[in-house]
Each structure stands twice: as structure tokens, then as C-alpha cells.
Design an enzyme around this catalytic site. Structure first.
Site, mmCIF file in Angstrom:
data_model
loop_
_atom_site.group_PDB
_atom_site.id
_atom_site.type_symbol
_atom_site.label_atom_id
_atom_site.label_comp_id
_atom_site.label_asym_id
_atom_site.label_seq_id
_atom_site.Cartn_x
_atom_site.Cartn_y
_atom_site.Cartn_z
ATOM 1 C CE LYS A 35 2.736 -6.857 9.606
ATOM 2 N NZ LYS A 35 3.827 -6.928 10.600
ATOM 3 N NE ARG A 129 9.406 -4.945 14.917
ATOM 4 C CZ ARG A 129 8.763 -5.471 13.894
ATOM 5 N NH1 ARG A 129 9.145 -5.199 12.658
ATOM 6 N NH2 ARG A 129 7.724 -6.249 14.087
ATOM 7 C CG HIS A 158 8.172 -9.840 15.990
ATOM 8 N ND1 HIS A 158 7.261 -10.716 15.436
ATOM 9 C CD2 HIS A 158 8.705 -9.148 14.936
ATOM 10 C CE1 HIS A 158 7.250 -10.561 14.122
ATOM 11 N NE2 HIS A 158 8.112 -9.629 13.791
ATOM 12 N NE ARG A 211 2.797 -11.450 16.842
ATOM 13 C CZ ARG A 211 3.838 -11.770 17.620
ATOM 14 N NH1 ARG A 211 3.668 -12.280 18.809
ATOM 15 N NH2 ARG A 211 5.078 -11.574 17.213
ATOM 16 C CE1 TYR A 253 9.500 9.446 -20.128
ATOM 17 C CE2 TYR A 253 8.616 7.643 -18.812
ATOM 18 C CZ TYR A 253 8.470 8.892 -19.390
ATOM 19 O OH TYR A 253 7.307 9.572 -19.228
ATOM 20 C CB CYS A 300 6.416 4.241 -17.855
ATOM 21 S SG CYS A 300 7.415 4.017 -19.333
ATOM 22 C CG MET A 301 3.443 6.835 -12.547
ATOM 23 S SD MET A 301 2.938 8.545 -12.312
ATOM 24 C CE MET A 301 4.490 9.353 -12.021
ATOM 25 C CG ASP A 302 0.808 6.257 -15.890
ATOM 26 O OD1 ASP A 302 0.450 6.283 -14.697
ATOM 27 O OD2 ASP A 302 1.300 7.239 -16.479
HETATM 28 C C1 LIG Z 1 3.958 -8.357 10.764
HETATM 29 C C2 LIG Z 1 4.049 -9.022 12.068
HETATM 30 C C3 LIG Z 1 3.671 -10.375 12.203
HETATM 31 C C4 LIG Z 1 3.341 -11.256 11.020
HETATM 32 O O1 LIG Z 1 4.542 -11.592 10.337
HETATM 33 P P1 LIG Z 1 4.552 -12.587 9.071
HETATM 34 O O2 LIG Z 1 5.976 -12.786 8.779
HETATM 35 O O3 LIG Z 1 3.825 -11.862 7.967
HETATM 36 O O4 LIG Z 1 3.835 -13.813 9.470
HETATM 37 C C5 LIG Z 1 3.631 -10.908 13.482
HETATM 38 N N1 LIG Z 1 3.975 -10.169 14.561
HETATM 39 C C6 LIG Z 1 4.380 -8.880 14.470
HETATM 40 C C7 LIG Z 1 4.760 -8.126 15.696
HETATM 41 C C8 LIG Z 1 4.446 -8.276 13.216
HETATM 42 O O5 LIG Z 1 4.867 -7.004 13.111
#
Ligand SMILES: *Cc1c(COP(=O)(O)O)cnc(C)c1O
Length: 360
Positions: A35, A129, A158, A211, A253, A300-302
Site C-alpha cells: 500500500k 477500526r 489485525h 502480512r 524564514y 522551507c518548501m523547496d
Molecule cells: C498496513 C497493514 C499491514 C502491514 O503492516 P506493517 O506494520 O507495515 O507490517 C498489515 N495488515 C493491515 C490490515 C494493514 O493495514
């Protein structure tokens, strides 16, 4: 490219080696989490290098999944956060594997499907969540059997505290999860729970597949260093200007840094517009000529301003390392995150679209 002002270098072989190390140490299937553009490493090249090792890929959003299909990626892709009924038809059209966390979405998927759709069911055991509450999950899984076009390919949860040293809540979550698994006969479903922290340190959470995300990229999620990982990302920028401040003169700045004496400074071509945290103003360090040098004044931004030592022999165009090694010196993502008051995940995923990636 020789004209880049800032860029990252991504070591794809390191990502492949990390994934092999994780897979070998757990002995389980690997759902590689890619992701947020593979945590800033570039999702398509990462999928290509991980294809021989990963059994499945996971993204967070349907937009990420659709973009992968449009880029020609045909591998199985689990969408971790799918729930809007409007997404169902697009999930089916693009051959993505959705996560089921409520009945309405499951029902809609079943309605729009013209053939069997594989799904993973998310069980909420305490992260709170997303997912089906563990107390209702067994009944939900049985009810799902009435949706004949859905095939429960996976069941997962999770963990909320796998990266903490106190593992008591992890074991409570695993107990809740196991109690659901015992009540249902999902003989063929792939059971998974372990993010990086659990994949590295909690064998009881490994089930059929792990995962991980962060650890694939060579960053440890917690203090435990159970296996050897190799950071895959180096972030560089180049010196764009050199100057000197006389005693009492300010810089950037707000003139927040005032030179205590005659001081040489350089402008480094990276700023918060590139995802370099503004929180590093006055507290960050970079590597120049193999040595640590402090950021002075506001980022700064850049661009940012760095103080040189009087002996430094540098010129415009020289390379500055923001994350990674230069000579014997190293700045890790964790160090940068700590100085900026955040976590490695945020640093990596905030590296901006304005920063090109070089693959090595
Ligand atoms: C992001 C995520 C992971 C991976 O988590 P890490 O800490 O980067 O290994 C696994 N399962 C779910 C549901 C996640 O949202």
C-alpha cells in the site's frame, strides 16, 4: 539523471532478500503489503521483484488496486479497506480481492458478481477500526455461506500492539481470533494476522500466512531484531548554493537560527514540498562529505539550510544524504523519524511525488 536536485535510490534486490528472509523465518505464505506506493518505494517495480516470493499482494484502497490493474499487474491483490457498496462492481470488474467487514457490502458484492468472487473476511478482535466484531464473527461467517457467489478465501484480524514489548493484548486478540476459528469450518480459508512486528517476533500469530509491509523494505517495526533486514531506500539531495553568515546574522524564514560567529552554510535542495519534514527545522542532520551536519533555521518548501564545519571542502552540486549511508556515516529512517517526532512509516510514505526514484 544528472540534473536531479533530489531523488531516492531503491535497492530492489534488498527488498527481495528481505522478503525471502521473512518467508524463510516464518515458513508461511507471504501476503506482501504494498500500500501507499509500496511505502514510498514504487509499487510496480516492487511487485515485479517480489512476484517469485509473494503469494499475494495487499493494498489499502480500491484506487490502489485499480491503478495496479491499469498498469497491467495480474497478480492476486487483496484490498484491505473495501467497504463502500459503490466499490463492489469495480472490485468485480477489476478482479480484485475485497475485504468483507459488514453484511451490506458482502450482499452487494454477491449481487453484482457474475461468477465466484474470492473474499477475505476481516474480524475485529480489538483494533476497533474495521471488521466484524469477534463476538459476531462465527455467525457472520455461517451466514456468508448463503451468498453463493462469494468464496471465503481468507479470514484475518489485525493486531493493535504487536510492536510493543508488552504482548498481553496481542495474546488476548489471538485468543479471541482462535475462538472464532474454532467455531467455524472454513477448512480451506487462509488464516492470517501478522503485520511486520508479529511476523518478526510472535510465532503464535503466524497462522497460514504473514502480512508484512514495513519489514519488506528493511525497516524494523519494533526494537526486536530477530532477523537481518537491509534498508532498501536511500534519499539524496544536492547542494544548490553556498553562503556565509557573519556573527549574529539569521537564516531562513523567521531568522530562527542566528550565527554565533562567522559561519559557512549551504542550501540543500530538498524541503517539505518533497516530504522532508518541516519538523526537522533546527533539529535535523544530513550527511555531507561523509560527516553529520546540522539543519539550521526552518526547513522551507523547496530547500533547507545546513551549517558546514570550517574545514569542509564542498561545492555546489555535491551530494547530500538525507537517509542512508555516506562513507562511514549513516542516517536511518528511524533516526529521522525520531528527530521529526514521528514514525518511519510516515517518513517513507510522505516522500513526495516530486522526488524521482532511481532503481538499482
Ligand atoms: C498496513 C497493514 C499491514 C502491514 O503492516 P506493517 O506494520 O507495515 O507490517 C498489515 N495488515 C493491515 C490490515 C494493514 O493495514
Amino acid at each position: 539523471m544528472d540534473y536531479f536536485r533530489t531523488h531516492t535510490e531503491i535497492n530492489l534486490e534488498a527488498i527481495r532478500r528481505n522478503s525471502e528472509t521473512i518467508k524463510a523465518s516464518t515458513g508461511k505464505q507471504l501476503i506482501a503489503v504494498v500500500k501507499a506506493d509500496a511505502y514510498g518505494h514504487g509499487v510496480v517495480p516492487v511487485i515485479e521483484v517480489l512476484r517469485p516470493v509473494a503469494d499475494m499482494f495487499a493494498v489499502a484502497t480500491i484506487e490502489e488496486g485499480v491503478a495496479l490493474r491499469q498498469a497491467g499487474i495480474r497478480d492476486p491483490i487483496l484490498v484491505l479497506f473495501s467497504s463502500l457498496p459503490e466499490q463492489a462492481a469495480h472490485i468485480v470488474a477489476h478482479g480484485l480481492t475485497p475485504t468483507i467487514g459488514d453484511w451490506e457490502f458482502a450482499n452487494r458484492l454477491n449481487d453484482v458478481a457474475s461468477k465466484i468472487v474470492s473474499v477475505h473476511v476481516n474480524i475485529n478482535t480489538g483494533m476497533n477500526r474495521s471488521g466484524i466484531y469477534w463476538t459476531e464473527a462465527a455467525q457472520f461467517l455461517n451466514r456468508l455461506k448463503t451468498l453463493h457467489r462469494l468464496n471465503v478465501e481468507g479470514v484475518f484480524t489485525h493486531l493493535a500492539t504487536a510492536d510493543e514489548t508488552d504482548k498481553r493484548f496481542v495474546f488476548l486478540q489471538l485468543k479471541r481470533f482462535s475462538s472464532v476459528l474454532e467455531k467455524v469450518s472454513n477448512g480451506s480459508a487462509l488464516v492470517h494476522a501478522a503485520n511486520s512486528a508479529a511476523a518478526l517476533a510472535i510465532p503464535e500469530a503466524h497462522f497460514d500466512a504473514v502480512r508484512p509491509g514495513l519489514s519488506l523494505y528493511g525497516i524494523y517495526p519494533a526494537l526486536e531484531r530477530t532477523i537481518q533486514l537491509e534498508p532498501a531506500l536511500t534519499w539524496k539531495a544536492r547542494i544548490g548554493w553556498m553562503g556565509s553568515l557573519s556573527e549574529g546574522e539569521g537564516v531562513s524564514y523567521g531568522l530562527r537560527y542566528k550565527a554565533p560567529r562567522e559561519t559557512r552554510v549551504v542550501m540543500v535542495q530538498v524541503g517539505y514540498g518533497d516530504g522532508y519534514p518541516r519538523a526537522l527545522s533546527g533539529v535535523g542532520e544530513v550527511l555531507i562529505g561523509g560527516a553529520r551536519r546540522p539543519i539550521v533555521g526552518r526547513v522551507c518548501m523547496d530547500v533547507s539550510v545546513v551549517r558546514l564545519a570550517s574545514t569542509d571542502n564542498v561545492s555546489v552540486g555535491d551530494e547530500v544524504v538525507l537517509i542512508g549511508k555516506q562513507g562511514d556515516a549513516e542516517i536511518t529512517v528511524d533516526e529521522l523519524a525520531h528527530r521529526a517526532g514521528t514514525i518511519s512509516y510516515e517518513i517513507l510514505t510522505q516522500i513526495g511525488a516530486r522526488v524521482p526514484k532511481n532503481y538499482i
